[in-house]
Every structure is written in C-alpha cells, then in structure tokens.
Design a protein around this motif. Structure first.
Motif, PDB file in Angstrom:
ATOM      1  N   ASN A  11       0.947  -1.265  -0.069  1.00 24.92           N
ATOM      2  CA  ASN A  11       0.051  -0.080  -0.118  1.00 24.92           C
ATOM      3  C   ASN A  11       0.851   1.334   0.008  1.00 24.92           C
ATOM      4  O   ASN A  11       0.975   2.065   1.055  1.00 24.92           O
ATOM      5  N   ASP A  12       1.486   1.514  -1.228  1.00 25.66           N
ATOM      6  CA  ASP A  12       2.420   2.650  -1.124  1.00 25.66           C
ATOM      7  C   ASP A  12       1.732   3.982  -0.911  1.00 25.66           C
ATOM      8  O   ASP A  12       2.432   4.938  -0.621  1.00 25.66           O
ATOM      9  N   ALA A  13       0.542   3.932  -1.779  1.00 25.23           N
ATOM     10  CA  ALA A  13      -0.049   5.379  -1.660  1.00 25.23           C
ATOM     11  C   ALA A  13      -0.980   5.660  -0.289  1.00 25.23           C
ATOM     12  O   ALA A  13      -1.417   6.668  -0.237  1.00 25.23           O
ATOM     13  N   ALA A  30       4.584  -1.423   2.567  1.00 22.31           N
ATOM     14  CA  ALA A  30       4.925  -0.401   1.345  1.00 22.31           C
ATOM     15  C   ALA A  30       6.341  -0.690   0.566  1.00 22.31           C
ATOM     16  O   ALA A  30       6.739  -1.616   1.401  1.00 22.31           O
ATOM     17  N   ASN A  31       6.787  -0.003  -0.121  1.00 18.97           N
ATOM     18  CA  ASN A  31       8.202  -0.212  -0.600  1.00 18.97           C
ATOM     19  C   ASN A  31       9.164   0.390   0.574  1.00 18.97           C
ATOM     20  O   ASN A  31       8.922   1.129   1.413  1.00 18.97           O
ATOM     21  N   PRO A  32      10.255  -0.292   0.567  1.00 17.32           N
ATOM     22  CA  PRO A  32      11.380  -0.133   1.672  1.00 17.32           C
ATOM     23  C   PRO A  32      11.528   1.569   1.581  1.00 17.32           C
ATOM     24  O   PRO A  32      11.467   2.105   0.334  1.00 17.32           O
ATOM     25  N   PRO A  33      11.728   2.217   2.551  1.00 14.55           N
ATOM     26  CA  PRO A  33      11.848   1.682   3.941  1.00 14.55           C
ATOM     27  C   PRO A  33      10.731   1.859   4.805  1.00 14.55           C
ATOM     28  O   PRO A  33      10.712   1.651   5.756  1.00 14.55           O
ATOM     29  N   PHE A  34       9.428   1.698   4.080  1.00 14.89           N
ATOM     30  CA  PHE A  34       8.176   1.688   4.773  1.00 14.89           C
ATOM     31  C   PHE A  34       7.630   0.279   4.769  1.00 14.89           C
ATOM     32  O   PHE A  34       6.402   0.308   5.164  1.00 14.89           O
TER      33      PHE A  34
END
Length: 81
Positions: A11-13, A30-34
């Motif tokens: 869930n990047d957005a 989400a994408n790293p680092p998240f």
C-alpha cells in the motif's frame, strides 16, 4: 506445502482500504523503507481483514481476480507458497 501461490500486496499510496479478489494473501506494507514483515492474512468466512502492522483494511471483492486491486496498482507480486 501449498499447491497455490499467495499474492503479496503493498500500500505505497497509503489508502485506507484496498479491495482484493482473494481471501488468503500477504501484506508487505509499502516499498522500503516503509515495508514491514510479510504478514500472512486469511479472511476465512469474513469479507474484510486489517493488517496488524500497517492498519490497511483489505476487503474481499469476488469480481476481482488474482492480484487485481481497487484502487488499481496496489499489487506487489506473487511468491511461491
């Protein structure tokens, strides 16, 4: 060992909820680092599931297939189970 592949969703957005076409899946944040540890989620007889790490609400939509999502583009990849 399972004989099917488990879709992984991210869930990047930062959507509050994502509709998906499967009831068994992995949430990766989400994408790293998240990102967060890959969390296996199974809705069972329910039609929604909240990820305990990122609080994304996943809603089952039987009209969707495989890694399709609403909103579109929240899908990550398939990985062997």
């Amino acid at each position: 060992m399972a004989d099917h592949k488990i879709p992984h969703f991210q869930n990047d957005a930062g959507h509050a909820s994502i509709e998906i076409g499967v009831k068994e899946f992995m949430c990766v944040g989400a994408n790293p680092p998240f990102d967060h540890p890959h969390e296996f989620l199974d809705m069972g007889s329910d039609s929604e599931k909240v990820c305990p790490y990122c609080s994304t609400l996943y809603k089952y939509n039987p009209a969707l297939h495989g890694d399709d999502t609403l909103p579109a583009g929240c899908s990550w990849a398939y990985a062997a189970a």
